[in-house]
Design a protein around this motif. Structure first.
Motif, PDB file in Angstrom:
ATOM      1  N   VAL A 293      -3.596   7.966  -2.116  1.00  0.00           N
ATOM      2  CA  VAL A 293      -3.066   7.325  -3.446  1.00  0.00           C
ATOM      3  C   VAL A 293      -3.754   6.406  -2.657  1.00  0.00           C
ATOM      4  O   VAL A 293      -3.378   5.563  -1.654  1.00  0.00           O
TER       5      VAL A 293
ATOM      6  N   GLU B  18       1.229   7.532   0.765  1.00  0.00           N
ATOM      7  CA  GLU B  18       1.102   8.885   0.091  1.00  0.00           C
ATOM      8  C   GLU B  18      -0.446   9.174   0.156  1.00  0.00           C
ATOM      9  O   GLU B  18      -1.240   8.309   0.408  1.00  0.00           O
TER      10      GLU B  18
ATOM     11  N   ARG C  77       0.942  -1.355  -0.294  1.00  0.00           N
ATOM     12  CA  ARG C  77       0.039   0.406   0.289  1.00  0.00           C
ATOM     13  C   ARG C  77       1.608   0.709   0.229  1.00  0.00           C
ATOM     14  O   ARG C  77       2.273   1.191   0.488  1.00  0.00           O
ATOM     15  N   SER C  78       0.522   2.398  -0.677  1.00  0.00           N
ATOM     16  CA  SER C  78       1.168   2.978  -0.652  1.00  0.00           C
ATOM     17  C   SER C  78       0.926   4.030   0.609  1.00  0.00           C
ATOM     18  O   SER C  78      -0.426   4.051   1.145  1.00  0.00           O
TER      19      SER C  78
END
Ligand code: NAD
Length: 332
Positions: free
Chosen positions: A263, A260, A257-258
């Motif tokens: 996202v 950010e 998983r990002s």
């Protein structure tokens, strides 16, 4: 076409089901060191079963698929050669280098085709990466990252018959690095650790490992892997070049998983096993084997390819044990 398959554990039962679904295959007959298991799997999948390997090979098979434990591969390849039956064998060829080299000599002295199962060669992403390197689209490749993160470990009894983490698990990375880059490894520096269940260490194995490989054109390759990746089965490769970069295995099912904000990618269900990550590749691989059996295709992954990947694994084991850089010319 009638295919005999030996070893109906995790991958063998899966391969038996895949073979049953191939248009070129009319009948599948299975056997296992545990005849009860062969009977159960055969009944579940609607296949025939044989009492043992000699009975299976005597039953008129056109092709022989070996998916038994690694410790049994060499002897079973020999049985396939002796019966004159085109043979597919799961990686690796044997538990050690001496036995692997002995099998390579036997196979190369025979006219019976032997195909080794490195299924990543049949994966669309790795094939596209190979093409990107070969066409020069990436410019000169300076760095590669390759990882094999299993979501959870295999059963305990698998480990002592596996050859250890580098020979069993990252050997897939070693094969595909050669296939995608078209280069050979000249040196390795490797390390391993035990972070999970104690039995890995009790068998002299590790459950997590890393290696820095240098290729013969000075490309650096960082390889990593673990038996404990809670996010899912995460197998990827990144190649970075002077003109571009490419990633294999980066899609909505990547087990990542990002960090950010905002996202969502990857937003699908992560792969959890090698079966769901590589299902189309296994179908393509076994289809290729049926073409080898039919005599319409050359062996796409030879025992010599397997030996080359195995030598890199050997070098990593030596490096891990001696805590030093090992060159491939140290490996006989
Ligand atoms: N290509 C891949 O992605 C991939 C994935 C998993 C396993 N593998 C390889 O497949 C092989 C099997 O792995 P697995 O995870 O299915 O193991 P497993 O332990 O689940 O199954 C092994 C099976 O082989 C049988 N067996 C052992 N020795 C035998 C012998 N002498 N004759 C007949 N049967 C015998 C066992 O009874 C068992 O049913 C290993 O060599 C492994 O390296 C490849």
């Amino acid at each position: 076409m009638r295919i005999g398959l030996v070893g109906v554990g995790r991958i063998g039962a899966f391969h038996a089901a895949t073979l049953k679904g191939l248009p070129a295959v009319d009948q599948v007959v299975v056997a296992d060191a545990d005849p009860g298991r062969a009977e159960v799997v055969a009944k579940e999948l609607g296949l025939e079963y044989a009492a043992d390997v000699p009975a299976l090979l005597d039953s008129g098979v056109d092709g022989f698929v070996i998916a038994a434990a690694t410790s049994a591969h060499a002897g079973l390849i020999e049985a396939g050669l002796a019966a004159g039956v085109p043979t597919f064998c799961e990686k690796p060829v044997a538990l050690d280098l001496e036995e692997t080299s002995r099998v390579v000599a036997l196979v190369e002295g025979s006219t019976v085709p032997v195909h080794i199962g490195f299924q990543r060669r049949f994966d669309a992403g790795y094939q596209a990466a190979r093409e990107a390197v070969a066409t020069g689209e990436l410019g000169f490749v300076h760095h590669v990252r390759a990882n094999t993160n299993d979501a959870f470990p295999p059963h305990q009894s698998y480990i002592p018959q596996s050859g250890g983490f580098f020979r069993d698990c990252t050997v897939h990375d070693f094969d595909i690095i050669r296939y995608v880059t078209g280069r050979e490894v000249v040196s390795v520096y490797a390390a391993g650790a035990n972070r999970g269940e104690a039995f890995f260490g009790e068998y002299g194995d590790v459950d997590s490992a890393a290696a820095l490989l240098t290729l013969d054109d000075s490309t650096f390759v960082a390889v990593s892997g673990t038996r404990y990746n809670g996010a899912g089965h995460d197998v990827r490769m990144e190649l970075h070049g002077s003109l571009g970069s490419i990633a294999v295995g980066l899609d909505s099912h990547t087990a990542l998983r990002s960090a950010e904000p905002g996202v969502a990618f990857p937003d699908g269900q992560p792969h959890m096993t090698f079966m769901d990550r590589f299902q189309p590749a296994y179908v393509a691989e076994l289809t290729a084997f049926t073409e080898v059996v039919a005599g319409t295709r050359e062996v796409p992954c030879t025992v010599r390819d397997a030996l080359a990947a195995f030598r890199i694994a050997e070098a990593c084991e030596l490096s891990r044990h001696e805590n030093r850089l090992v060159t491939l010319d140290e490996i006989a």
